[in-house]
Design an enzyme around this catalytic site. Structure first.
Site, PDB file in Angstrom:
ATOM      1  N   GLU A  57       0.830  -1.206   0.000  1.00 19.61           N
ATOM      2  CA  GLU A  57       0.000   0.000   0.000  1.00 19.61           C
ATOM      3  C   GLU A  57       0.860   1.250   0.000  1.00 19.61           C
ATOM      4  O   GLU A  57       2.081   1.186   0.168  1.00 19.61           O
ATOM      5  CB  GLU A  57      -0.912   0.017   1.231  1.00 19.61           C
ATOM      6  CG  GLU A  57      -0.139   0.067   2.545  1.00 19.61           C
ATOM      7  CD  GLU A  57      -1.029  -0.082   3.773  1.00 19.61           C
ATOM      8  OE1 GLU A  57      -2.103  -0.711   3.681  1.00 19.61           O
ATOM      9  OE2 GLU A  57      -0.636   0.444   4.829  1.00 19.61           O
TER      10      GLU A  57
ATOM     11  N   HIS B 186       4.899   0.355   0.038  1.00 18.07           N
ATOM     12  CA  HIS B 186       5.645  -0.339   1.075  1.00 18.07           C
ATOM     13  C   HIS B 186       4.919  -1.608   1.521  1.00 18.07           C
ATOM     14  O   HIS B 186       3.697  -1.729   1.364  1.00 18.07           O
ATOM     15  CB  HIS B 186       5.912   0.568   2.284  1.00 18.07           C
ATOM     16  CG  HIS B 186       4.668   1.119   2.902  1.00 18.07           C
ATOM     17  ND1 HIS B 186       3.986   2.185   2.375  1.00 18.07           N
ATOM     18  CD2 HIS B 186       3.989   0.749   4.018  1.00 18.07           C
ATOM     19  CE1 HIS B 186       2.936   2.453   3.128  1.00 18.07           C
ATOM     20  NE2 HIS B 186       2.916   1.587   4.135  1.00 18.07           N
TER      21      HIS B 186
ATOM     22  N   CYS C 120       5.485   1.215  14.951  1.00 21.88           N
ATOM     23  CA  CYS C 120       5.177   2.112  13.842  1.00 21.88           C
ATOM     24  C   CYS C 120       4.610   3.405  14.413  1.00 21.88           C
ATOM     25  O   CYS C 120       3.605   3.383  15.118  1.00 21.88           O
ATOM     26  CB  CYS C 120       4.168   1.446  12.913  1.00 21.88           C
ATOM     27  SG  CYS C 120       3.688   2.457  11.510  1.00 21.88           S
TER      28      CYS C 120
ATOM     29  N   HIS D  79       0.196   5.805   1.025  1.00 21.31           N
ATOM     30  CA  HIS D  79      -0.724   6.808   1.531  1.00 21.31           C
ATOM     31  C   HIS D  79      -0.001   8.128   1.670  1.00 21.31           C
ATOM     32  O   HIS D  79       1.233   8.193   1.558  1.00 21.31           O
ATOM     33  CB  HIS D  79      -1.357   6.393   2.860  1.00 21.31           C
ATOM     34  CG  HIS D  79      -0.487   5.515   3.699  1.00 21.31           C
ATOM     35  ND1 HIS D  79       0.654   5.956   4.320  1.00 21.31           N
ATOM     36  CD2 HIS D  79      -0.580   4.203   3.978  1.00 21.31           C
ATOM     37  CE1 HIS D  79       1.209   4.958   4.967  1.00 21.31           C
ATOM     38  NE2 HIS D  79       0.490   3.872   4.785  1.00 21.31           N
TER      39      HIS D  79
ATOM     40  N   HIS E 180       5.508   7.525   7.732  1.00 19.45           N
ATOM     41  CA  HIS E 180       5.624   6.899   9.045  1.00 19.45           C
ATOM     42  C   HIS E 180       7.012   6.341   9.268  1.00 19.45           C
ATOM     43  O   HIS E 180       7.791   6.191   8.332  1.00 19.45           O
ATOM     44  CB  HIS E 180       4.525   5.883   9.346  1.00 19.45           C
ATOM     45  CG  HIS E 180       4.219   4.872   8.314  1.00 19.45           C
ATOM     46  ND1 HIS E 180       4.452   3.537   8.490  1.00 19.45           N
ATOM     47  CD2 HIS E 180       3.669   4.980   7.106  1.00 19.45           C
ATOM     48  CE1 HIS E 180       4.049   2.867   7.439  1.00 19.45           C
ATOM     49  NE2 HIS E 180       3.582   3.716   6.586  1.00 19.45           N
TER      50      HIS E 180
END
Length: 164
Positions: free
Chosen positions: A66, A106, A120, A68, A72
């Site tokens: 995915e 990733h 995370c 976004h 992170h």
């Protein structure tokens, strides 16, 4: 969850669990392909704008491929595996740090011999992940190392879910 409601200390328990922290299946709605992943929200602070989560990928499992808008940061705590970040595949082990920039594909994969557990850190307010289109998967597979990573048997079993 507001940071004022959280206790100042949460003791660690056996098996990478923490007292008072819910153990949850990953992406309960089943809308994305993944295998054997759990998560625990360890710390959530609106005032700081961040959330710290612990994910565990079971032996031979993997997180969703995915991307976004939000970036992170990841720190591996246990196990070994591989991660894909953009066009790069790296082996990961305990205490390795992984930075995932905004809009970067990733995925994390555990080895066949042990689970892969990682912290995370993300923004409290964040967008929903995007799955790759068929064309985006084709573009990723044009990169030799990424093609090998995506062609592992576990991915082949989930081709329909990835729209490959």
């Amino acid at each position: 969850m507001d940071n004022e409601q959280q206790p100042n200390f949460r003791p660690a328990l056996e098996g990478f669990r923490w007292d008072g922290v819910a153990y949850q299946p990953y992406k309960q709605d089943g809308s994305a392909p993944f295998k054997d992943v759990s998560r625990q929200v360890l710390f959530h602070a609106d005032g700081l704008g961040c959330e710290l989560r612990y994910f565990e990928v079971g032996t031979g499992g993997y997180s969703t491929l995915e991307r976004h808008q939000h970036a992170h940061a990841v720190m591996v705590l246990r196990g070994h595996g591989e991660c894909l970040v953009g066009a790069e595949i790296r082996s990961v082990k305990p205490l390795d740090l992984v930075s995932i920039p905004s809009w970067t594909w990733h995925q994390f994969r555990a080895s066949e011999h042990e689970p892969l557990g990682f912290l995370c850190m993300v923004n409290v307010a964040r967008d929903r992940p995007q799955l790759p289109t068929e064309q985006e998967v084709t573009d990723l597979k044009a990169l030799p190392g990424v093609a090998r990573f995506l062609e592992k048997p576990e991915h082949k079993a989930h081709r329909s879910a990835l729209s490959i």
